[in-house]
Design an enzyme around this catalytic site. Structure first.
Site, PDB file in Angstrom:
ATOM      1  N   GLY A  69       0.838  -1.189   0.000  1.00 31.11           N
ATOM      2  CA  GLY A  69       0.000   0.000   0.000  1.00 31.11           C
ATOM      3  C   GLY A  69       0.872   1.238   0.000  1.00 31.11           C
ATOM      4  O   GLY A  69       2.111   1.172   0.011  1.00 31.11           O
ATOM      5  N   GLY A  71       0.889   5.649   1.248  1.00 37.45           N
ATOM      6  CA  GLY A  71       0.291   6.695   2.054  1.00 37.45           C
ATOM      7  C   GLY A  71       0.979   8.016   1.788  1.00 37.45           C
ATOM      8  O   GLY A  71       1.695   8.184   0.790  1.00 37.45           O
ATOM      9  N   GLN A  73       3.340   9.288   3.418  1.00 36.31           N
ATOM     10  CA  GLN A  73       4.770   9.243   3.692  1.00 36.31           C
ATOM     11  C   GLN A  73       5.520   8.285   2.780  1.00 36.31           C
ATOM     12  O   GLN A  73       6.744   8.271   2.786  1.00 36.31           O
ATOM     13  CB  GLN A  73       4.997   8.831   5.157  1.00 36.31           C
ATOM     14  CG  GLN A  73       4.452   9.852   6.146  1.00 36.31           C
ATOM     15  CD  GLN A  73       4.684   9.412   7.566  1.00 36.31           C
ATOM     16  OE1 GLN A  73       5.149   8.311   7.815  1.00 36.31           O
ATOM     17  NE2 GLN A  73       4.332  10.279   8.508  1.00 36.31           N
ATOM     18  N   ALA A  75       5.392   4.374   0.157  1.00 37.03           N
ATOM     19  CA  ALA A  75       4.811   3.057  -0.096  1.00 37.03           C
ATOM     20  C   ALA A  75       5.349   2.047   0.904  1.00 37.03           C
ATOM     21  O   ALA A  75       6.412   2.217   1.492  1.00 37.03           O
ATOM     22  CB  ALA A  75       5.127   2.616  -1.519  1.00 37.03           C
ATOM     23  N   VAL A  76       4.564   0.959   1.068  1.00 37.71           N
ATOM     24  CA  VAL A  76       4.917  -0.107   1.999  1.00 37.71           C
ATOM     25  C   VAL A  76       4.987  -1.414   1.225  1.00 37.71           C
ATOM     26  O   VAL A  76       4.096  -1.712   0.417  1.00 37.71           O
ATOM     27  CB  VAL A  76       3.886  -0.206   3.146  1.00 37.71           C
ATOM     28  CG1 VAL A  76       4.281  -1.311   4.113  1.00 37.71           C
ATOM     29  CG2 VAL A  76       3.769   1.124   3.879  1.00 37.71           C
ATOM     30  N   LYS A  89       9.070  -0.020   4.651  1.00 38.61           N
ATOM     31  CA  LYS A  89       8.380   1.235   4.378  1.00 38.61           C
ATOM     32  C   LYS A  89       9.344   2.163   3.669  1.00 38.61           C
ATOM     33  O   LYS A  89      10.365   2.566   4.217  1.00 38.61           O
ATOM     34  CB  LYS A  89       7.890   1.876   5.668  1.00 38.61           C
ATOM     35  CG  LYS A  89       7.125   3.164   5.435  1.00 38.61           C
ATOM     36  CD  LYS A  89       6.617   3.747   6.734  1.00 38.61           C
ATOM     37  CE  LYS A  89       5.849   5.036   6.471  1.00 38.61           C
ATOM     38  NZ  LYS A  89       5.337   5.644   7.713  1.00 38.61           N
ATOM     39  N   ASP A 173       0.644  10.730  15.650  1.00 41.42           N
ATOM     40  CA  ASP A 173      -0.127  10.301  14.482  1.00 41.42           C
ATOM     41  C   ASP A 173      -0.806   8.962  14.775  1.00 41.42           C
ATOM     42  O   ASP A 173      -0.792   8.051  13.947  1.00 41.42           O
ATOM     43  CB  ASP A 173       0.766  10.190  13.259  1.00 41.42           C
ATOM     44  CG  ASP A 173      -0.039  10.079  11.964  1.00 41.42           C
ATOM     45  OD1 ASP A 173      -1.240  10.440  11.979  1.00 41.42           O
ATOM     46  OD2 ASP A 173       0.535   9.622  10.959  1.00 41.42           O
TER      47      ASP A 173
END
Length: 857
Positions: A69, A71, A73, A75-76, A89, A173
């Site tokens: 996925g 986000g 910050q 990709a993972v 990450k 967060d």
């Protein structure tokens, strides 16, 4: 509720005191940490270095990367690292990988960090992988979540956040996407990219980060804040777990920021929800941070409110839970703040999300390609270097094989030409006249029947060592090839040695052998000169035998020995001239060296005769056209000798040194056929000995049977082993001389350095009346070696040789100075010592410039 709050105050005080004691204990022990490091503990720098090496993970060490996925910050991905599935990450900046302050965190509800990759272009954080994914994903699926599971997740989130706050870490967060579910259905709090390390208890100004739906009001308004911002986020997560819906769904981001910041927008609570859970959520979502409970209080409150949750059955829980979700979906927000009026996602929003996801994937593929291209470039460079190394190695192997082949060929070529280097003879003291040997001598012209040299024989000291029968190495101390006129270059020591008989009677007897005319033989290149110190067989028993058994008498030199036969000196350099006569062009070349046997006079030397002006009379080596006389003892039958003759002399007794009490008269009476020379008087001075020698009369020696004469002076009568006499042969001009002495052309006899009168110098000239070469018998004398008495005497002789008109004292000082700079002397040294330079210059520029020039080695 008040009672609950009152009961909760005691644990709060206990925690306060516990934290205070913990800080005090940590402060006290921190003072002793440097001292404890000296008693077996590792230094802090070494510990940090070891941790840094394990913390940095190369990106290429991670295999089987798969996209999970993306986000805000990065990709993972998940992949394999050291036989373990890990989550990777990928972040955008290098500073996002600086999470060293988090690597020491170890808690069951905190994600474990394994390392970082800080090499461009792939900046990554490697962490523990949770296969069940994010909490928000699990909540939105129609999976069955029991009451126990729900209660455990709430408690585990609170425990994890409490652990972070104890370690002064503020998450900032906290949200459901950053809460993962492990394979054991346990909570793992992750994504510490926006975490802040709290260094003070006071509130600090924090940057605007995190997702606005879970963001505290003070962070939105950029007010001073502390760890209570995570408590607000935890309240939003509890509402999300209860309703299984996204908070502030379908509301624009700016509307959420404005509504939450101004306290206009909030999250409504279901009316049928448990009262304790609703109260906890409202306390966490307080507008003021000081009104929010800490995670230690939250843990205590949850233990109180949990029984209320278990009052319902599992079916009632599932029904109530579904109703909570329907309530969240029915929430109506003003149309001015919603994006699509509360309807499903539009096609434009879905397309925008798809494009963002595709963009993240393409960026990752680009980075991976760039990394592998750089790695391929490095690999190609390494391959080129390795190929060059292999090529160079093959060339060196080829050169080595060629060198070994050439070395073997050279050894085969010089197997009979290169003498071996042997150790020098032992030192012993001799004074006066020396009798190296008293024995009966047998002479033979048969080379195959040579008698091997005796181990320890004194006659092996010139070309061979006294300790072995092998030949010496060229240019060694005892080698006669150092100053040979026929030896141009150094040769390998791999040449074969002379054959030594295995007969014990011959090896250990007092017999010795010499070879006349052979390459490297003592007769050709040894120090058989007037100062070599070797016994002259020609004037003793060899001359007495007078050609018995058809042998040719061998000539040896003699002198006064001071420190034994182990003291060697430098050789002499002889100059060579071309034969100007056309009649002699077909004759074989004759090499001449100083101190060779050919230079030793074989007749009576008249010291009183004036020095001749003719070069023919002054030369040590006779002219090729000089009169020759063949001796009766020669067995060559006036035929050309194809190779050198050998002389084997068997000794009955060992040599002895005479004493001043020897009775010469009695010996003369017993042997009337022998004419004895005057014995040299004993003296401790070398100069006096030379002067006394010059004053003695020369007596010609006759052959007798087996009796050794008393030694004469270094300048006496010698028998030439190759002596050939011809009658009615006229003397040729000096220009027909093949070789002239480089030393006799510029000096007088050996003691001219100490003679004070020029008349003595004229009377001390050495003149050879016989020739060493004839048409029937020619021998090549290649090498010579001169043994001097001491370094000072050697230097004085060199100074006399290089006479330039200075006084005697000046010549001696100059000779000593030159000797100190260039001459090195050892008593016994088996290794070849390379001297700096040996020079000889002509003393007369007008008379001898054509015959003797400067020769340098």
């Amino acid at each position: 509720m008040m009672a609950a709050a009152g009961n909760a105050s005691k644990p709060s005080l206990n925690n306060f005191y516990a934290e205070g004691l913990g800080h005090l204990r940590e402060g006290l022990f921190s003072c002793f940490r440097p001292v404890l490091g000296y008693f077996g503990g590792k230094p802090t720098q070494e510990i940090e270095k070891t941790e840094d090496e394990g913390w940095e993970i190369p990106f290429d060490a991670i295999s089987n990367l798969e996209w999970l996925g993306s986000g805000s910050q990065g990709a993972v991905f998940h992949g394999q690292y050291e036989n373990r599935t890990v989550a990777v990450k990928k972040v955008n900046q290098l500073k996002e990988t600086e999470i060293k302050h988090l690597r020491h965190l170890r808690h069951k509800n905190i994600i474990e960090f394994l390392g970082v990759c800080s090499k461009s272009p792939c900046y990554c954080i490697v962490m523990e992988y949770c296969p069940k994914g994010q909490l928000c994903t699990v909540l939105r699926q129609k999976n069955l979540i029991t009451r126990q599971m729900f209660s455990d997740w709430v408690k585990e989130i609170a425990d994890g956040m409490h652990y972070l706050h104890q370690n002064k870490v503020i998450h900032r967060d906290l949200k459901s996407p950053n809460i993962l579910i492990s394979a054991e259905d346990s909570i793992k709090i992750c994504d510490f990219g926006t975490s802040h390390l709290q260094k003070k208890n006071d509130s600090t100004m924090m940057s605007f980060c995190g997702t606005v739906s879970w963001m505290a009001p003070e962070m939105i308004k950029k007010e001073p804040c502390n760890e209570k911002v995570d408590v607000y986020s935890f309240g939003v997560v509890l509402w999300e777990m209860l309703t299984r819906e996204t908070p502030y769904a379908n509301i624009a981001q700016m509307a959420i920021i404005f509504g939450v910041g101004t306290n206009i927008l909030n999250l409504p609570m279901p009316e049928e929800a448990p009262r304790g859970l609703v109260l906890l959520i409202k306390q966490c979502l307080s507008q003021k941070g000081r009104n929010r409970p800490s995670f230690s209080h939250i843990r205590q409150h949850w233990e109180i409110f949990k029984p209320e949750l278990f009052e319902m059955t599992e079916d009632e829980w599932q029904v109530a839970w579904d109703s909570y979700r329907e309530f969240a979906k029915a929430i109506q927000y003003p149309s001015t703040v919603t994006k699509d009026h509360g309807g499903p996602k539009s096609a434009f929003a879905m397309e925008e999300e798809m494009q963002r996801k595709r963009h993240e994937q393409l960026n990752h593929i680009k980075d991976i390609r760039h990394m592998y291209e750089a790695k391929l470039k490095r690999t190609n460079k390494m391959y080129d270097k390795l190929q060059g190394c292999f090529t160079e190695l093959k060339l060196k192997e080829h050169e080595l094989a060629e060198w070994e082949r050439n070395l073997a060929e050279r050894e085969q070529m010089h197997v009979y030409n290169s003498p071996r280097s042997m150790s020098a003879a032992p030192r012993f003291q001799l004074r006066g006249n020396c009798y190296p040997n008293e024995a009966y001598e047998e002479m033979s012209s048969d080379e195959d029947g040579q008698c091997p040299p005796c181990r320890g024989s004194p006659y092996r000291n010139s070309n061979m060592s006294t300790s072995s029968g092998a030949q010496s190495s060229p240019f060694s101390r005892q080698s006669s090839c150092r100053s040979s006129a026929g030896q141009q270059t150094r040769r390998s020591e791999g040449a074969n040695a002379q054959k030594i008989s295995r007969n014990d009677l011959l090896r250990h007897s007092s017999s010795y052998w010499e070879t006349i005319g052979n390459r490297g033989s003592p007769a050709r290149g040894s120090g058989f000169s007037q100062d070599s110190g070797v016994w002259s067989a020609g004037v003793s028993s060899m001359a007495i035998n007078g050609g018995v058994q058809g042998g040719v008498p061998v000539t040896y030199a003699q002198t006064i020995y001071r420190n034994g036969e182990g003291r060697w000196s430098d050789g002499r350099i002889a100059s060579r001239r071309r034969v100007s006569s056309s009649a002699n062009k077909n004759l074989p070349p004759v090499f001449f060296t100083r101190d060779s046997p050919s230079r030793v006079p074989h007749g009576v030397v008249n010291h009183s005769a004036p020095r001749s002006s003719s070069k023919l009379n002054r030369s040590s080596y006779p002219s090729r056209n000089a009169p020759h006389q063949l001796e009766d003892g020669c067995c060559c039958n006036h035929g050309r000798v194809p190779r050198a003759k050998s002389v084997a002399v068997s000794m009955a007794t060992r040599g002895r040194s005479p004493t001043p009490y020897d009775n010469d008269a009695s010996d003369a009476a017993e042997n009337p056929d022998i004419h004895y020379e005057l014995q040299i008087p004993e003296t401790t001075s070398y100069d006096e000995a030379l002067k006394s020698i010059g004053e003695t009369d020369d007596v010609e020696m006759d052959a007798a049977n087996g009796v050794n004469p008393i030694y004469s002076s270094p300048i006496t009568t010698y028998n030439n082993p190759c002596h050939v006499n011809y009658e009615n042969v006229t003397e040729e001009n000096a220009n027909d001389i093949d070789l002239t002495s480089s030393m006799d052309s510029r000096r007088s006899r050996a003691d001219d350095a100490d003679v004070e009168s020029s008349e003595d110098e004229g009377n001390g000239n050495n003149i050879l009346n016989t020739s060493m070469e004839s048409e029937e018998l020619r021998y090549r004398i290649d090498t010579s070696q001169s043994t001097m008495m001491s370094s000072l005497e050697r230097s004085l002789e060199i100074g006399a040789t290089r006479s330039d008109g200075l006084s005697d004292n000046e010549r001696r000082v100059q000779a000593v100075k030159h000797s100190i700079k260039t001459h090195r002397r050892t008593s016994s040294n088996p290794q070849a010592i390379i001297h700096q330079r040996i020079e000889e210059y002509s003393s007369s520029a007008t008379e001898d410039s054509d015959d003797a020039g400067a020769v340098r080695i």
